[in-house]
Design an enzyme around this catalytic site. Structure first.
Site, PDB file in Angstrom:
ATOM      1  N   TRP A  87     -25.273  63.384  55.000  1.00 19.19           N
ATOM      2  CA  TRP A  87     -24.725  64.193  56.035  1.00 19.19           C
ATOM      3  C   TRP A  87     -25.384  65.008  56.604  1.00 19.19           C
ATOM      4  O   TRP A  87     -26.465  65.635  55.844  1.00 19.19           O
ATOM      5  CB  TRP A  87     -23.650  65.011  55.253  1.00 19.19           C
ATOM      6  CG  TRP A  87     -22.378  64.270  54.769  1.00 19.19           C
ATOM      7  CD1 TRP A  87     -21.466  65.147  53.933  1.00 19.19           C
ATOM      8  CD2 TRP A  87     -21.701  62.921  54.875  1.00 19.19           C
ATOM      9  NE1 TRP A  87     -20.376  64.079  53.597  1.00 19.19           N
ATOM     10  CE2 TRP A  87     -20.785  62.929  54.014  1.00 19.19           C
ATOM     11  CE3 TRP A  87     -22.384  61.698  55.495  1.00 19.19           C
ATOM     12  CZ2 TRP A  87     -19.964  61.702  53.931  1.00 19.19           C
ATOM     13  CZ3 TRP A  87     -21.597  60.614  55.799  1.00 19.19           C
ATOM     14  CH2 TRP A  87     -20.414  60.562  54.805  1.00 19.19           C
ATOM     15  N   ASN A 197     -18.527  60.316  60.525  1.00 19.53           N
ATOM     16  CA  ASN A 197     -18.144  59.419  59.476  1.00 19.53           C
ATOM     17  C   ASN A 197     -16.694  59.042  59.535  1.00 19.53           C
ATOM     18  O   ASN A 197     -15.767  60.087  59.502  1.00 19.53           O
ATOM     19  CB  ASN A 197     -18.285  60.372  58.151  1.00 19.53           C
ATOM     20  CG  ASN A 197     -17.937  59.546  56.941  1.00 19.53           C
ATOM     21  OD1 ASN A 197     -18.055  58.441  56.696  1.00 19.53           O
ATOM     22  ND2 ASN A 197     -16.962  60.086  56.322  1.00 19.53           N
ATOM     23  N   GLU A 198     -16.442  57.791  59.730  1.00 22.76           N
ATOM     24  CA  GLU A 198     -14.921  57.371  59.467  1.00 22.76           C
ATOM     25  C   GLU A 198     -14.219  57.648  60.595  1.00 22.76           C
ATOM     26  O   GLU A 198     -13.094  58.241  60.419  1.00 22.76           O
ATOM     27  CB  GLU A 198     -14.461  57.185  58.295  1.00 22.76           C
ATOM     28  CG  GLU A 198     -15.023  56.519  57.220  1.00 22.76           C
ATOM     29  CD  GLU A 198     -14.790  56.497  55.852  1.00 22.76           C
ATOM     30  OE1 GLU A 198     -15.026  55.483  55.102  1.00 22.76           O
ATOM     31  OE2 GLU A 198     -13.927  57.321  55.586  1.00 22.76           O
ATOM     32  N   TYR A 278     -13.984  48.710  51.276  1.00 17.93           N
ATOM     33  CA  TYR A 278     -13.363  49.292  49.950  1.00 17.93           C
ATOM     34  C   TYR A 278     -11.873  48.575  49.645  1.00 17.93           C
ATOM     35  O   TYR A 278     -10.946  48.955  50.113  1.00 17.93           O
ATOM     36  CB  TYR A 278     -12.893  50.552  50.331  1.00 17.93           C
ATOM     37  CG  TYR A 278     -14.172  51.567  50.482  1.00 17.93           C
ATOM     38  CD1 TYR A 278     -14.983  51.845  49.299  1.00 17.93           C
ATOM     39  CD2 TYR A 278     -14.807  52.340  51.533  1.00 17.93           C
ATOM     40  CE1 TYR A 278     -15.867  52.504  49.207  1.00 17.93           C
ATOM     41  CE2 TYR A 278     -15.759  53.297  51.512  1.00 17.93           C
ATOM     42  CZ  TYR A 278     -16.601  53.371  50.454  1.00 17.93           C
ATOM     43  OH  TYR A 278     -17.455  54.144  50.186  1.00 17.93           O
ATOM     44  N   GLU A 318     -20.970  51.401  53.841  1.00 14.64           N
ATOM     45  CA  GLU A 318     -20.408  51.899  52.658  1.00 14.64           C
ATOM     46  C   GLU A 318     -19.881  50.819  51.933  1.00 14.64           C
ATOM     47  O   GLU A 318     -18.754  50.038  52.429  1.00 14.64           O
ATOM     48  CB  GLU A 318     -19.424  52.980  52.851  1.00 14.64           C
ATOM     49  CG  GLU A 318     -19.701  54.216  53.184  1.00 14.64           C
ATOM     50  CD  GLU A 318     -18.741  55.378  53.314  1.00 14.64           C
ATOM     51  OE1 GLU A 318     -17.786  55.380  52.391  1.00 14.64           O
ATOM     52  OE2 GLU A 318     -18.958  56.148  54.078  1.00 14.64           O
ATOM     53  N   TRP A 360     -22.215  52.833  48.112  1.00 14.99           N
ATOM     54  CA  TRP A 360     -21.806  53.900  48.046  1.00 14.99           C
ATOM     55  C   TRP A 360     -21.338  53.890  46.449  1.00 14.99           C
ATOM     56  O   TRP A 360     -20.473  53.346  46.075  1.00 14.99           O
ATOM     57  CB  TRP A 360     -20.418  54.191  48.828  1.00 14.99           C
ATOM     58  CG  TRP A 360     -19.740  55.625  48.504  1.00 14.99           C
ATOM     59  CD1 TRP A 360     -18.976  56.020  47.665  1.00 14.99           C
ATOM     60  CD2 TRP A 360     -19.880  56.723  49.460  1.00 14.99           C
ATOM     61  NE1 TRP A 360     -18.647  57.247  47.835  1.00 14.99           N
ATOM     62  CE2 TRP A 360     -19.148  57.702  48.908  1.00 14.99           C
ATOM     63  CE3 TRP A 360     -20.588  56.833  50.836  1.00 14.99           C
ATOM     64  CZ2 TRP A 360     -18.943  58.986  49.599  1.00 14.99           C
ATOM     65  CZ3 TRP A 360     -20.596  57.956  51.144  1.00 14.99           C
ATOM     66  CH2 TRP A 360     -19.725  59.156  50.762  1.00 14.99           C
TER      67      TRP A 360
END
Length: 424
Positions: A87, A197-198, A278, A318, A360
């Site tokens: 970040w 992010n996302e 994920y 990720e 991740w």
């Protein structure tokens, strides 16, 4: 698999060749660029092989925890990882980078960048968060409300002119590092800027709102820093513009979050695609072979799209398995990691768009209290460490292939023959 990794890494001719190859790393620290659907450094192929550690800047902000930043880079380098995603935002929170709009304390980020360079690790720096962790989109909306704006949703972040101006005022690109004396936008240690992010915009499932924001911000970041690569930070969900691809989504909700993988990446200023993986969050928490099947098909679908429709590399930025998943065991985590690596290597061998992957996440010893369940501590996970090291060896050979040909001549047998075997 552990024994295989150890055997490969101990093989004398390969070890000697790697040592020879490492001597080439002292050349000028150059910017990573994109050439078609490949990354290159000094016109040689470069495959992303890395990890996420999101909290580096927060730990760097205090001398009592700063050593953990060094530890994670040192340990990552020891198994050959070369890219870290972290970040470059901490909006209005504890040890904040951005205390209020355009008010900064950036010395911690200076340290992260300078320390990464010492270990020859490049950084993907994410500029804000869709989620409320470390501020992100909700914090921008709070700042807007405090300034008297009439805001009704966190998604106003994507459309309100004042909030967009706050984002554009995020000044890290023009920051001069107090330790290296290099402006961030001129520093080859930065691999790429990530817009967010996302990002999701559930208030507009058509995708138009997010699309307009991506178009505006990609061009803006490139106008400030035309040297570095830019990516969006998407999870990779297919949307309304490609209904024939939504079959690859993990669930029906994924096409309703305002993102649209192919459409979003057909934007001026975006250099490569990003995807997250994920299965345990998106399909079912309990681990099963279905997770492995989804992981492989998800990766293959996005590599195909990057080749056929986007003409750019795709990075799986990720992926991981949580120790909190019912039925979790280390062998299953290793199987997921191997699935990601093997699927990408099949693209790599063909010169495809599979640009690489980022686990991740990687943690050093003594940071368990930050673990979201996905942390890999190399010293406590020898089988996983060996899998990562083997993959690093394979990609290091690919990354130096052009130089190898120049140094050894085309008739010498390539170590790639030992390392690339579909049975491994």
């Amino acid at each position: 698999m552990v024994e295989e990794a150890e055997d490969h890494l101990a093989f004398p001719s390969i070890s000697n060749w790697i040592n020879e190859m490492n001597g080439m790393e002292d050349e000028e620290w150059a910017m990573v660029q994109k050439k078609g659907n490949q990354f290159v450094v000094n016109d040689q192929p470069f495959y992303v092989n890395g990890f996420n550690t999101y909290w580096l800047m927060v730990f760097a902000a205090d001398q009592s925890t700063r050593g953990k930043v060094t530890d994670v880079f040192k340990q990552a380098a020891s198994v050959g990882l070369t890219i870290c995603r972290t970040w470059a935002f901490n909006d209005g929170q504890w040890r904040a980078l951005q205390k209020s709009p355009a008010v900064y304390d950036e010395e911690a980020l200076d340290f992260v960048i300078s320390e990464a360079k010492k270990y020859k690790i490049r950084l993907i720096l994410s500029l804000t968060n869709n989620w409320d962790a470390y501020g992100g989109k909700p914090q921008y909306v709070k700042w807007g409300k405090a300034a008297g704006l009439n805001l009704t949703s966190d998604d106003d972040f994507f459309s309100h002119p004042t909030l967009k101006s706050y984002y554009k005022s995020h000044t890290v690109l023009n920051r001069v590092n107090t330790l290296t004396k290099i402006t961030y936008k001129d520093d080859p240690t930065v691999f790429a800027w990530e817009l967010m992010n996302e990002p999701r915009c559930t208030s507009d499932p058509s995708g138009d709102t997010l699309q307009e924001w991506i178009q505006e911000m990609a061009v803006f970041v490139k106008s400030v820093d035309p040297k570095h690569l830019v990516e969006i930070g998407l999870e990779g969900f297919y949307g309304p513009s490609t209904l024939d691809r939504v079959q690859f989504n993990p669930n029906t909700y994924a096409q309703q979050v305002g993102t649209d993988f192919i459409r979003n990446h057909r934007v001026l200023g975006v250099d490569f695609a990003s995807v997250h993986v994920y299965a345990d969050s998106w399909i079912s928490q309990s681990i099963s072979d279905v997770h492995l099947q989804f992981t492989e098909s998800w990766i293959k679908a996005h590599i195909d799209d990057a080749e056929k429709y986007l003409g750019m590399p795709v990075v799986f930025a990720e992926f991981g398995v949580s120790t909190k998943d019912p039925g979790y065991n280390t062998s299953f985590r290793d199987a997921v990691i191997n699935t990601v690596y093997k699927t990408l290597l099949n693209s790599t061998k063909k010169g495809g768009s599979g640009g690489g992957s980022l686990l991740w996440q990687l943690f050093p010893d003594g940071t368990d209290y930050m673990d979201d369940g996905y942390a890999v501590v190399l010293s406590k996970a020898p089988s996983t460490s060996n899998i990562i090291a083997l993959h690093s060896t394979r990609l290091a050979l690919f990354n130096s292939r052009c130089a190898w040909k120049c140094k050894w001549g085309c008739r010498k047998r390539s170590p790639l023959e030992f390392l690339y075997n579909d049975d491994q």
